[in-house]
Design a protein around this motif. Structure first.
Motif, PDB file in Angstrom:
ATOM      1  N   UNK A  89       0.851  -1.187   0.051  1.00 17.70           N
ATOM      2  CA  UNK A  89      -0.057   0.059  -0.049  1.00 17.70           C
ATOM      3  C   UNK A  89       0.932   1.304  -0.217  1.00 17.70           C
ATOM      4  N   UNK A  90       1.948   1.172   0.683  1.00 14.75           N
ATOM      5  CA  UNK A  90       2.822   2.371   0.770  1.00 14.75           C
ATOM      6  C   UNK A  90       3.377   2.517  -0.390  1.00 14.75           C
ATOM      7  N   UNK A  91       3.806   1.478  -1.146  1.00  9.96           N
ATOM      8  CA  UNK A  91       4.107   1.506  -2.435  1.00  9.96           C
ATOM      9  C   UNK A  91       3.339   2.456  -3.535  1.00  9.96           C
ATOM     10  N   UNK A  92       2.066   1.677  -3.396  1.00  7.55           N
ATOM     11  CA  UNK A  92       1.067   2.633  -4.125  1.00  7.55           C
ATOM     12  C   UNK A  92       0.677   3.796  -4.053  1.00  7.55           C
ATOM     13  N   UNK A  93       1.028   4.397  -2.824  1.00 10.12           N
ATOM     14  CA  UNK A  93       0.757   5.688  -2.235  1.00 10.12           C
ATOM     15  C   UNK A  93       1.936   6.667  -3.042  1.00 10.12           C
ATOM     16  N   UNK A  94       3.120   5.981  -2.919  1.00 19.44           N
ATOM     17  CA  UNK A  94       4.064   6.648  -3.606  1.00 19.44           C
ATOM     18  C   UNK A  94       4.137   6.857  -5.161  1.00 19.44           C
ATOM     19  N   UNK A  95       3.502   5.676  -5.749  1.00 21.17           N
ATOM     20  CA  UNK A  95       3.125   5.991  -7.392  1.00 21.17           C
ATOM     21  C   UNK A  95       1.890   6.677  -7.662  1.00 21.17           C
ATOM     22  N   UNK A  96       1.113   7.093  -6.580  1.00 21.21           N
ATOM     23  CA  UNK A  96       0.017   7.809  -6.837  1.00 21.21           C
ATOM     24  C   UNK A  96      -1.263   7.000  -7.332  1.00 21.21           C
ATOM     25  N   UNK A  97      -1.152   5.777  -6.956  1.00 14.25           N
ATOM     26  CA  UNK A  97      -2.292   4.895  -7.336  1.00 14.25           C
ATOM     27  C   UNK A  97      -3.017   4.604  -6.146  1.00 14.25           C
ATOM     28  N   UNK A  98      -3.938   5.642  -5.669  1.00 19.08           N
ATOM     29  CA  UNK A  98      -4.571   5.480  -4.467  1.00 19.08           C
ATOM     30  C   UNK A  98      -5.554   4.639  -4.395  1.00 19.08           C
ATOM     31  N   UNK A  99      -6.442   3.696  -5.532  1.00 19.60           N
ATOM     32  CA  UNK A  99      -7.390   3.000  -5.347  1.00 19.60           C
ATOM     33  C   UNK A  99      -6.540   1.422  -4.923  1.00 19.60           C
ATOM     34  N   UNK A 100      -5.477   1.236  -5.386  1.00 20.77           N
ATOM     35  CA  UNK A 100      -4.812  -0.151  -4.792  1.00 20.77           C
ATOM     36  C   UNK A 100      -4.407   0.082  -3.708  1.00 20.77           C
ATOM     37  N   UNK A 101      -3.831   1.349  -3.296  1.00 16.67           N
ATOM     38  CA  UNK A 101      -3.331   1.518  -1.992  1.00 16.67           C
ATOM     39  C   UNK A 101      -4.425   1.139  -0.962  1.00 16.67           C
ATOM     40  N   UNK A 102      -5.648   1.720  -1.146  1.00 12.46           N
ATOM     41  CA  UNK A 102      -6.566   1.853  -0.395  1.00 12.46           C
ATOM     42  C   UNK A 102      -7.034   0.282  -0.286  1.00 12.46           C
ATOM     43  N   UNK A 103      -7.297  -0.648  -1.439  1.00 14.41           N
ATOM     44  CA  UNK A 103      -7.520  -2.048  -1.266  1.00 14.41           C
ATOM     45  C   UNK A 103      -6.577  -2.708  -0.239  1.00 14.41           C
ATOM     46  N   UNK A 104      -5.297  -2.456  -0.433  1.00 17.01           N
ATOM     47  CA  UNK A 104      -4.261  -3.080   0.351  1.00 17.01           C
ATOM     48  C   UNK A 104      -4.454  -2.728   1.980  1.00 17.01           C
ATOM     49  N   UNK A 105      -4.747  -1.356   2.140  1.00 19.34           N
ATOM     50  CA  UNK A 105      -4.945  -0.967   3.441  1.00 19.34           C
ATOM     51  C   UNK A 105      -6.064  -1.498   4.066  1.00 19.34           C
ATOM     52  N   UNK A 106      -7.180  -1.719   3.217  1.00 18.56           N
ATOM     53  CA  UNK A 106      -8.436  -2.276   3.938  1.00 18.56           C
ATOM     54  C   UNK A 106      -8.089  -3.755   4.212  1.00 18.56           C
ATOM     55  N   UNK A 107      -7.255  -4.451   3.405  1.00 17.48           N
ATOM     56  CA  UNK A 107      -7.110  -6.053   3.581  1.00 17.48           C
ATOM     57  C   UNK A 107      -6.238  -5.957   4.584  1.00 17.48           C
ATOM     58  N   UNK A 108      -5.340  -5.149   5.107  1.00 16.32           N
ATOM     59  CA  UNK A 108      -4.578  -5.166   6.441  1.00 16.32           C
ATOM     60  C   UNK A 108      -5.577  -5.211   7.611  1.00 16.32           C
ATOM     61  N   UNK A 109      -6.927  -4.496   7.493  1.00 15.61           N
ATOM     62  CA  UNK A 109      -7.815  -4.385   8.491  1.00 15.61           C
ATOM     63  C   UNK A 109      -8.633  -5.513   8.689  1.00 15.61           C
ATOM     64  N   UNK A 259       1.491  10.270 -14.205  1.00 13.15           N
ATOM     65  CA  UNK A 259       1.660  10.204 -12.813  1.00 13.15           C
ATOM     66  C   UNK A 259       1.765  11.676 -12.475  1.00 13.15           C
ATOM     67  N   UNK A 260       2.628  12.399 -13.186  1.00 10.63           N
ATOM     68  CA  UNK A 260       2.716  13.758 -12.907  1.00 10.63           C
ATOM     69  C   UNK A 260       1.266  14.575 -13.096  1.00 10.63           C
ATOM     70  N   UNK A 261       0.362  14.052 -13.969  1.00 17.51           N
ATOM     71  CA  UNK A 261      -1.029  14.544 -13.986  1.00 17.51           C
ATOM     72  C   UNK A 261      -1.657  14.424 -12.730  1.00 17.51           C
ATOM     73  N   UNK A 262      -1.693  13.140 -12.557  1.00 19.76           N
ATOM     74  CA  UNK A 262      -2.324  12.757 -11.154  1.00 19.76           C
ATOM     75  C   UNK A 262      -2.074  13.507 -10.060  1.00 19.76           C
ATOM     76  N   UNK A 263      -0.657  13.650 -10.003  1.00 20.78           N
ATOM     77  CA  UNK A 263      -0.148  14.576  -8.497  1.00 20.78           C
ATOM     78  C   UNK A 263      -0.377  15.943  -8.690  1.00 20.78           C
ATOM     79  N   UNK A 264      -0.379  16.457 -10.085  1.00 15.84           N
ATOM     80  CA  UNK A 264      -0.944  17.827 -10.312  1.00 15.84           C
ATOM     81  C   UNK A 264      -2.657  18.051  -9.682  1.00 15.84           C
ATOM     82  N   UNK A 265      -3.415  17.036 -10.181  1.00 18.27           N
ATOM     83  CA  UNK A 265      -4.662  17.066  -9.838  1.00 18.27           C
ATOM     84  C   UNK A 265      -5.080  17.004  -8.365  1.00 18.27           C
ATOM     85  N   UNK A 266      -4.146  16.065  -7.784  1.00 16.80           N
ATOM     86  CA  UNK A 266      -4.235  16.078  -6.307  1.00 16.80           C
ATOM     87  C   UNK A 266      -3.677  17.346  -5.477  1.00 16.80           C
TER      88      UNK A 266
END
Length: 520
Positions: A89-109, A259-266
């Motif tokens: 999940x941390x790796x996905x956050x670094x990549x800006x892929x928030x959806x997969x990061x959220x899935x892995x975070x929820x699986x840890x809970x 990736x840059x466009x995603x970060x810019x939108x964020x």
């Protein structure tokens, strides 16, 4: 296929391109992509690197012994599934892929809803997605469980700030009924309006320009990298290449731009442009309050600042000294005379410093303006030394631009204020030099004689040399060749005593010319 790189590239672009081609560097976001692709393969194949001596560098490193493999496997098995999910999940956050990061975070809970690390990672994923309200909820949940951890406190703070920036407060919005309201009174409906294509194209171009301006503000230094990546996509030979792992360069470039466009939108959602402009205005207001408020000891502050300016100008850092003088002038102008009793005297000093700096930079008009301001303040406050200084500098400006008569008039006003033999020797010499330029050789010789007398009184060999040369040149122009020879000979002796080779050479040539005139 060989990779073709554009010739006109910046070094940072070269680093970016090398990174794209598979040569990863530390802390680069693109390395997380490689980690994610091989995440489930790496864990069961962890191996300890064997140390390789210099002799064995060319050889292939031997495989680790069996007991090391067993140890590695036991460590892998000890890592729980929630830990793996968190790392991924941390790796996905670094990549800006928030959806997969959220899935892995929820699986840890799944097994433990109160697992504080999972709660924090879920809050981070939600924050990356732009769901600041939900992120704030999970930051608060984690903070209740582990109030001693700073991560949750910082998360609450940044989420709250992002919400305020996105939504804003009602007090900051003021609605007014100004402008053309006929649209609402005349019964005109939107379907009755048919704007021309030209107007639409103009509006589209304006929107595009505004979007690019926004992108520059949001991306900052990364904007040039984004533009460079776009240019790389136009290179047909480059985009067809593949890196060592078999991945196409085109896919990597497109992924990086995405990736840059995603970060810019964020970043736009996290802190919109209007919020940035508001914060900038608030900062400027705070700075202006600090600048307008005098320090505890204004006199000491001014003296230290003037010393810094003088040091910078003396060392040859003209622009630095000029900028410091201008900044200090802005500050002092806003202070009252109660805070700084000798305010006008300080402003006169600053005008003098600025004028001298501008004169060194060749801006004679502005330099003359500041020196005249210095003279005006000196007369207003009846400051003799400041008046003498201002007249001195004004005369130098006139002499530099070739207005010798004005320089003479100004310097003659300074004569009664001159104190000390050195200042008089310099002033008489400069006036005599102006007369020489105006071809008034009698006056030039007289002022040269007065300069020589003043130099003799203080035994200053440098000004004895300068005055002797001036008198010799004036006598030569007056056809008094023998007197000219005598003054040149005296000047030559002084130059040799001072070990000034360039002056000795120039005087020797002039002396030879004067001797030839005598024989003729």
């Amino acid at each position: 296929m060989s990779i073709k790189v554009p010739l006109t590239v910046h070094w940072s672009h070269c680093v970016l391109l090398v990174t794209l081609l598979g040569y990863t560097r530390q802390d680069c976001n693109l390395t997380y992509r490689c980690v994610l692709k091989r995440f489930d393969i790496i864990l069961p194949k962890i191996r300890l690197k064997c140390s390789i001596t210099r002799k064995d560098k060319a050889r292939k490193a031997p495989s680790p012994p069996t007991w090391l493999k067993e140890t590695s496997c036991s460590r892998e098995e000890s890592m729980s599934k929630p830990s793996r999910a968190l790392l991924r999940s941390r790796c996905y956050v670094k990549l800006g892929d928030a959806e997969n990061a959220l899935k892995d975070a929820e699986s840890s809970l799944k097994d433990n809803k109160n697992y504080f690390k999972g709660l924090y990672q879920k809050a981070e994923a939600l924050y990356t997605m732009g769901d600041f309200e939900f992120a704030l909820v999970y930051y608060h949940r984690g903070h209740k469980l582990r109030p001693e951890l700073q991560e949750f406190r910082l998360g609450i703070q940044k989420a709250q700030e992002a919400i305020d920036n996105s939504v804003g407060s009602p007090s900051s919005v003021k609605l007014v009924n100004k402008g053309d309201l006929s649209f609402f009174h005349n019964g005109v409906h939107p379907q009755n309006l048919n704007p021309s294509n030209k107007k639409e194209s103009k509006k589209h171009s304006k929107k595009t320009d505004k979007g690019e301006k926004t992108a520059k503000q949001l991306l900052g230094e990364l904007y040039s990298d984004r533009e460079y990546l776009k240019k790389l996509l136009q290179d047909e030979d480059l985009v067809k290449c593949k890196i060592r792992s078999g991945e196409r360069v085109q896919d990597l470039i497109v992924g990086s731009i995405s990736y840059l466009d995603t970060r810019m939108a964020f970043w736009q959602q996290q802190k919109p442009i209007y919020a940035r402009q508001r914060d900038r205005k608030l900062m400027q207001q705070q700075w202006s309050k600090v600048l307008h408020k005098p320090p505890s000891d204004p006199t000491r502050y001014v003296l230290s600042s003037l010393e810094e300016i003088d040091t910078a100008l003396s060392a040859g850092y003209t622009e630095s000294g000029l900028n410091k003088a201008r900044e200090l002038m802005k500050v002092v102008k806003d202070w009252s005379e109660d805070a700084l009793p000798n305010k006008n005297e300080v402003l006169g000093n600053l005008h003098s410093y600025i004028g001298n700096a501008l004169m060194d930079l060749g801006n004679m008009d502005r330099a003359l303006h500041h020196h005249e301001k210095d003279l005006e303040l000196a007369k207003k406050c009846d400051l003799t030394d400041s008046k003498s200084r201002a007249l001195d500098n004004i005369g130098r400006v006139y002499a530099r631009i070739g207005k010798f008569q004005q320089a003479i008039e100004v310097w003659e006003k300074k004569l009664p204020l001159a104190c000390g033999g050195l200042e008089k020797a310099w002033l008489f010499h400069e006036i005599g030099r102006c007369y020489l330029e105006l071809k008034r050789y009698m006056e030039a010789r007289d002022y040269g004689s007065r300069s020589l007398m003043a130099a003799d009184d203080i035994s200053d060999e440098k000004w004895q040399l300068n005055a002797s040369v001036l008198m010799a040149q004036a006598e030569l122009k007056l056809s008094n060749y023998k007197a000219s020879v005598l003054h040149f000979e005296r000047a030559l002796e002084r130059a040799k005593l001072l070990q000034d080779d360039s002056a000795s050479e120039a005087i020797q040539k002039a002396l030879c010319e004067a001797r030839l005139r005598v024989t003729q």
